[in-house]
Design an enzyme around this catalytic site. Sequence first.
Site, PDB file in Angstrom:
ATOM      1  N   LYS A  72       0.792  -1.149   0.220  1.00  0.00           N
ATOM      2  CA  LYS A  72      -0.012   0.167   0.086  1.00  0.00           C
ATOM      3  C   LYS A  72       0.856   0.858   0.236  1.00  0.00           C
ATOM      4  O   LYS A  72       0.768   2.286  -0.556  1.00  0.00           O
ATOM      5  CB  LYS A  72      -1.298   0.303   0.826  1.00  0.00           C
ATOM      6  CG  LYS A  72      -2.121  -1.039   1.124  1.00  0.00           C
ATOM      7  CD  LYS A  72      -2.943  -0.748   2.777  1.00  0.00           C
ATOM      8  CE  LYS A  72      -4.341  -1.729   1.709  1.00  0.00           C
ATOM      9  NZ  LYS A  72      -5.469  -1.457   2.561  1.00  0.00           N
ATOM     10  N   ASP A 109     -10.334   3.797   1.064  1.00  0.00           N
ATOM     11  CA  ASP A 109     -10.528   3.479   3.420  1.00  0.00           C
ATOM     12  C   ASP A 109     -11.852   3.931   3.891  1.00  0.00           C
ATOM     13  O   ASP A 109     -11.923   4.453   4.136  1.00  0.00           O
ATOM     14  CB  ASP A 109      -9.418   2.881   3.519  1.00  0.00           C
ATOM     15  CG  ASP A 109      -8.957   1.643   3.395  1.00  0.00           C
ATOM     16  OD1 ASP A 109      -9.787   0.455   2.661  1.00  0.00           O
ATOM     17  OD2 ASP A 109      -8.519   1.125   3.242  1.00  0.00           O
TER      18      ASP A 109
HETATM   19  N1  LIG Z   1     -13.357  -3.507   5.821  1.00  0.00           N
HETATM   20  C1  LIG Z   1     -12.540  -2.822   4.948  1.00  0.00           C
HETATM   21  O1  LIG Z   1     -12.865  -2.421   4.127  1.00  0.00           O
HETATM   22  C2  LIG Z   1     -11.033  -2.758   5.435  1.00  0.00           C
HETATM   23  C3  LIG Z   1     -10.319  -2.234   4.937  1.00  0.00           C
HETATM   24  C4  LIG Z   1      -8.885  -2.109   5.381  1.00  0.00           C
HETATM   25  C5  LIG Z   1      -8.694  -2.837   6.440  1.00  0.00           C
HETATM   26  N2  LIG Z   1      -9.564  -3.908   7.605  1.00  0.00           N
HETATM   27  C6  LIG Z   1      -9.215  -4.970   8.461  1.00  0.00           C
HETATM   28  O2  LIG Z   1      -9.154  -3.442   8.943  1.00  0.00           O
HETATM   29  C7  LIG Z   1      -8.022  -4.512  10.171  1.00  0.00           C
HETATM   30  C8  LIG Z   1      -6.675  -3.712  10.423  1.00  0.00           C
HETATM   31  O3  LIG Z   1      -6.036  -3.469   9.042  1.00  0.00           O
HETATM   32  P1  LIG Z   1      -4.601  -2.740   8.831  1.00  0.00           P
HETATM   33  O4  LIG Z   1      -4.157  -2.369   8.004  1.00  0.00           O
HETATM   34  O5  LIG Z   1      -4.963  -1.481   9.696  1.00  0.00           O
HETATM   35  O6  LIG Z   1      -3.719  -3.152   9.737  1.00  0.00           O
HETATM   36  P2  LIG Z   1      -2.678  -2.617  10.343  1.00  0.00           P
HETATM   37  O7  LIG Z   1      -1.556  -1.085   9.224  1.00  0.00           O
HETATM   38  O8  LIG Z   1      -1.207  -3.960  10.194  1.00  0.00           O
HETATM   39  O9  LIG Z   1      -2.344  -2.424  11.501  1.00  0.00           O
HETATM   40  C9  LIG Z   1      -2.805  -3.423  12.686  1.00  0.00           C
HETATM   41  C10 LIG Z   1      -3.930  -2.256  13.609  1.00  0.00           C
HETATM   42  O10 LIG Z   1      -4.382  -3.723  15.263  1.00  0.00           O
HETATM   43  C11 LIG Z   1      -2.919  -2.780  16.055  1.00  0.00           C
HETATM   44  N3  LIG Z   1      -2.989  -4.798  16.855  1.00  0.00           N
HETATM   45  C12 LIG Z   1      -3.016  -6.062  15.785  1.00  0.00           C
HETATM   46  N4  LIG Z   1      -2.751  -7.217  17.027  1.00  0.00           N
HETATM   47  C13 LIG Z   1      -2.855  -6.385  18.020  1.00  0.00           C
HETATM   48  C14 LIG Z   1      -3.100  -6.848  19.200  1.00  0.00           C
HETATM   49  N5  LIG Z   1      -2.684  -7.824  19.878  1.00  0.00           N
HETATM   50  N6  LIG Z   1      -3.030  -5.750  20.471  1.00  0.00           N
HETATM   51  C15 LIG Z   1      -3.825  -5.091  20.484  1.00  0.00           C
HETATM   52  N7  LIG Z   1      -4.060  -3.863  19.102  1.00  0.00           N
HETATM   53  C16 LIG Z   1      -3.452  -5.386  17.842  1.00  0.00           C
HETATM   54  C17 LIG Z   1      -2.145  -2.658  16.492  1.00  0.00           C
HETATM   55  O11 LIG Z   1      -1.897  -1.733  17.333  1.00  0.00           O
HETATM   56  P3  LIG Z   1       0.089  -1.448  17.119  1.00  0.00           P
HETATM   57  O12 LIG Z   1      -0.309  -0.054  16.439  1.00  0.00           O
HETATM   58  O13 LIG Z   1      -0.516  -1.691  18.677  1.00  0.00           O
HETATM   59  O14 LIG Z   1       0.835  -2.587  16.641  1.00  0.00           O
HETATM   60  C18 LIG Z   1      -2.745  -1.989  14.123  1.00  0.00           C
HETATM   61  O15 LIG Z   1      -3.090  -0.382  15.367  1.00  0.00           O
HETATM   62  C19 LIG Z   1      -8.059  -5.761   9.648  1.00  0.00           C
HETATM   63  O16 LIG Z   1      -8.517  -6.203  10.669  1.00  0.00           O
HETATM   64  C20 LIG Z   1      -8.557  -4.857   8.189  1.00  0.00           C
HETATM   65  O17 LIG Z   1      -8.882  -6.482   7.307  1.00  0.00           O
HETATM   66  C21 LIG Z   1     -11.550  -3.666   6.472  1.00  0.00           C
END
Ligand SMILES: NC(=O)c1ccc[n+]([C@@H]2O[C@H](COP(=O)([O-])OP(=O)(O)OC[C@H]3O[C@@H](n4cnc5c(N)ncnc54)[C@H](OP(=O)(O)O)[C@@H]3O)[C@@H](O)[C@H]2O)c1
Length: 262
Positions: A72, A109
Site C-alpha cells: 500500500k 478506505d
Molecule cells: N472493511 C474494509 O474495507 C477494511 C479496509 C482495510 C482494512 N480492514 C481491516 O482492518 C484491520 C486492520 O488493518 P490494517 O491494514 O490497519 O492493519 P495494520 O496496519 O497492521 O494495523 C493493525 C492495527 O491493529 C492493532 N493490533 C494488532 N494486533 C494487536 C493486538 N494483539 N493488541 C492490540 N492491538 C493490536 C495495531 O496496533 P499497534 O499499532 O500497536 O501494532 C494497529 O493499530 C484488518 O482486520 C483489515 O482486514 C478492513
Amino acid sequence: MEITGKSKIMFVLADPIDHVRASAVINAYFRSIGDDVAVSPLHVLPGDLGAVVASIRLMRNVFGFGVTIPHKTRVIEHLDEITSTARMIGAVNFVKRTAEGRLVGDNLDARGFIESLLECDVAVRNRKVLQVGAGGAGRATAFGLAEAGVAELTIMNRDEEKARALAAAVVAQYPATKVSAGRAEARAFDLIVNTTSLGMKADDPLPLDIEGVGPGATVSDIIVNPAVTRLMAKAIEQGAKTIGGKSMLDAQMVLVARLIAR
Ligand SMILES: NC(=O)c1ccc[n+]([C@@H]2O[C@H](COP(=O)([O-])OP(=O)(O)OC[C@H]3O[C@@H](n4cnc5c(N)ncnc54)[C@H](OP(=O)(O)O)[C@@H]3O)[C@@H](O)[C@H]2O)c1
C-alpha cells in the site's frame, strides 16, 4: 462468468495471496450490477512490485488495480500521481489506469468507511467518536471522520506513540476538529470504531471494553471476516447499533465502479 476481449480487467496485488477475498467480492459486485468487469488476484513479491506495475501500465484493457498488504505504501513510488487523500493517509489501495496509461493512486478506505456509516443512517457530523487502532486502516478512518465533521475524535492504540502521531497529523489537516490520543471510557462516545485486527480470530481479546455502551450509540467494526465480530456481538447484546466491515468494502466497490466508468 464470461471474460472476453471486451471485459474491463482489474487486478488485486498482494503478498501473501491466499487470504485475498476482495477479488471474489468485487467480481460478484460487478456481476450483480451487470458490468463486464473481471478481477484477478496477482501474487506479487515486494521486490517485483516495480516491474509488475510497469507491465500493467502497458496493458490496455486494464482499468485499474487494488493494492493490499504489503504494497500500500511502496506502490506510490511507481505511480504518476496520487490523490490528496492518498497523500494525507500515506497509502494507496486503488490505482486507476487512464486510457493514456497514466497510473493514479487513490485511497478509498476513508470515503468507503464514511459512506458505509451514512448508508446505515449513522450521523457523523458533530458526534463524539472513539477509534481504537492507528494502523493503515485506522489512519484512513481517522482522516475520513475529521473530513466528515466529527466534533471530537479520540484515538486509542496499543502503540500509544502511533496514536499520538496520527492525532497530530489529523489536527494538522483539520484544525477545527478536537483530536486526542489516549485511553478513554467507551460509554462517553456516540460512535466507537474498531480499526485493529483484533477480532479476526475467534480467540482474540476484545479490542476495547465497551461496558455501558447501549442504545443510542453505534459500534462499527471494520473487520470483514467474521461478519459479526465478538465486539459487535457484545454491542448487540447491550442494545447498541452495529456496523460490520462488509459495508465499508461494499461502499468501496461502488467508488471503484464510478472510477472505472469515468
Ligand atoms: N472493511 C474494509 O474495507 C477494511 C479496509 C482495510 C482494512 N480492514 C481491516 O482492518 C484491520 C486492520 O488493518 P490494517 O491494514 O490497519 O492493519 P495494520 O496496519 O497492521 O494495523 C493493525 C492495527 O491493529 C492493532 N493490533 C494488532 N494486533 C494487536 C493486538 N494483539 N493488541 C492490540 N492491538 C493490536 C495495531 O496496533 P499497534 O499499532 O500497536 O501494532 C494497529 O493499530 C484488518 O482486520 C483489515 O482486514 C478492513
